[in-house]
Scaffold this active site. Structure first.
Site, mmCIF file in Angstrom:
data_model
loop_
_atom_site.group_PDB
_atom_site.id
_atom_site.type_symbol
_atom_site.label_atom_id
_atom_site.label_comp_id
_atom_site.label_asym_id
_atom_site.label_seq_id
_atom_site.Cartn_x
_atom_site.Cartn_y
_atom_site.Cartn_z
ATOM 1 N N ARG A 216 -4.544 8.821 -17.449
ATOM 2 C CA ARG A 216 -5.697 8.279 -17.938
ATOM 3 C C ARG A 216 -5.475 7.321 -19.028
ATOM 4 O O ARG A 216 -6.038 6.196 -19.094
ATOM 5 C CB ARG A 216 -6.926 9.104 -18.485
ATOM 6 N N ASP B 168 -0.376 6.379 -2.089
ATOM 7 C CA ASP B 168 -1.076 5.217 -1.808
ATOM 8 C C ASP B 168 -1.144 4.230 -2.822
ATOM 9 O O ASP B 168 -1.715 3.242 -2.613
ATOM 10 C CB ASP B 168 -2.519 5.774 -1.568
ATOM 11 N N ASP C 102 1.456 12.307 -2.975
ATOM 12 C CA ASP C 102 0.794 12.131 -4.131
ATOM 13 C C ASP C 102 -0.696 12.767 -3.675
ATOM 14 O O ASP C 102 -0.761 13.072 -2.224
ATOM 15 C CB ASP C 102 0.269 10.873 -4.341
ATOM 16 N N ASP D 168 -4.400 12.145 -4.967
ATOM 17 C CA ASP D 168 -5.608 11.347 -4.767
ATOM 18 C C ASP D 168 -5.211 10.083 -4.048
ATOM 19 O O ASP D 168 -4.417 9.227 -4.234
ATOM 20 C CB ASP D 168 -5.852 10.758 -6.117
ATOM 21 N N GLY E 67 -2.741 5.684 -9.762
ATOM 22 C CA GLY E 67 -1.465 6.455 -9.981
ATOM 23 C C GLY E 67 -1.246 6.890 -11.283
ATOM 24 O O GLY E 67 -0.122 7.752 -11.430
ATOM 25 N N SER F 141 -3.336 13.508 -12.420
ATOM 26 C CA SER F 141 -4.617 14.224 -12.891
ATOM 27 C C SER F 141 -4.675 15.547 -13.068
ATOM 28 O O SER F 141 -3.713 16.259 -12.510
ATOM 29 C CB SER F 141 -5.787 13.915 -11.598
#
Length: 258
Positions: A70, A203, A17, A19, A67, A145
């Site tokens: 949006r 995360d 991942d 971010d 995760g 994202s």
């Protein structure tokens, strides 16, 4: 649902991942969400249900938003507060009238943070990726994202990656968001490795769920909190191994780093 293992064998490939794992951007996303949500929640401050209470950029961010795309993140949080908005249109301007308008307000706040140079790579990310490359373990970065590819290039981490799969790809391919494993499965396919031979590093709770549902050989949770408060939740969602940083992961799955 708990993975139950304390170690994972060396993987043939790694899907990471972006971010919160490679980039120190989760806190920036959380702050942007707080800007968007709090503006809308303030309109309901007198609601007896408590819907107007400020957004918790730690607990609520991790539970409902982290995760996810949006739109999915906005809808999940608003629903948790009993707020049911129409979906809206992709071109809705920032506002509070639709789910897409709330997501657009978050996007505007995040872009402002990016313009101010708020996102950097974690110090351990480049070192870990360099070690994995030296071991001939290809890596793919994934993200919900649409900014991930640009940010990875700006920080220089893209040179260590075999590929990047981000929100632009998920939109183009109509891939469902986490906790569905489609994003990770597509990344493994880009590497030409079977999920069982591939490690997923996440995360976010939704990301750990996705790795477990996708049948990946090792699902690793990264808990960068100073006191390790997120580790139990990551294990509960199915992480086989929880580490505080990527160099610990590299040592745990592949031996000492020379």
């Amino acid at each position: 649902m708990n993975g139950g293992r304390d170690r994972c064998g060396p993987p043939r490939a790694v899907v990471l991942d972006t971010d919160g794992v490679l980039l120190d951007s989760a806190v920036v996303h959380a702050a942007a969400w707080k800007t968007a949500f709090d503006a809308c929640l303030a309109e309901r401050a007198d609601d007896e249900t408590g819907a107007g209470a400020p957004f918790d950029s730690d607990a609520e961010y991790r539970r409902f938003v982290d995760g996810k795309s949006r739109y999915d993140g906005a809808e999940a949080f608003l629903t948790s507060r009993g707020i049911h908005l129409p979906a809206g249109r992709p071109d809705d301007p920032p506002g509070c009238g639709t789910v897409r308008a709330v997501a657009a307000r978050k996007e505007a706040a995040f872009r402002e943070a990016l313009a101010a140079g708020a996102v950097v790579a974690f110090p351990d990310a480049e070192e870990a990726l360099e070690v994995l490359r030296a071991r001939d373990v290809p890596c793919v970065a994934v993200s919900a994202s649409r900014h991930a590819r640009t940010l990875l290039a700006k920080t220089g981490l893209d040179r260590f990656l075999a590929a990047v799969v981000d929100g632009e790809d998920t939109a183009r391919l109509s891939l469902p968001g986490k906790p569905d494993p489609a994003l990770f499965l597509h990344a493994a396919d880009r590497l030409g490795t079977a999920p069982g031979d591939t490690a997923v590093v996440e995360d976010a709770l939704a990301g750990v769920q996705a790795g477990r549902r996708g049948g990946f050989g090792c699902v690793v949770g990264v808990d960068r909190s100073p006191d390790g408060t997120g580790s139990a939740a990551l294990r509960q969602e199915g992480a086989d191994l929880v580490v505080p940083d990527l160099m610990t992961l590299v040592r745990d799955v592949g031996g000492e780093v020379r």
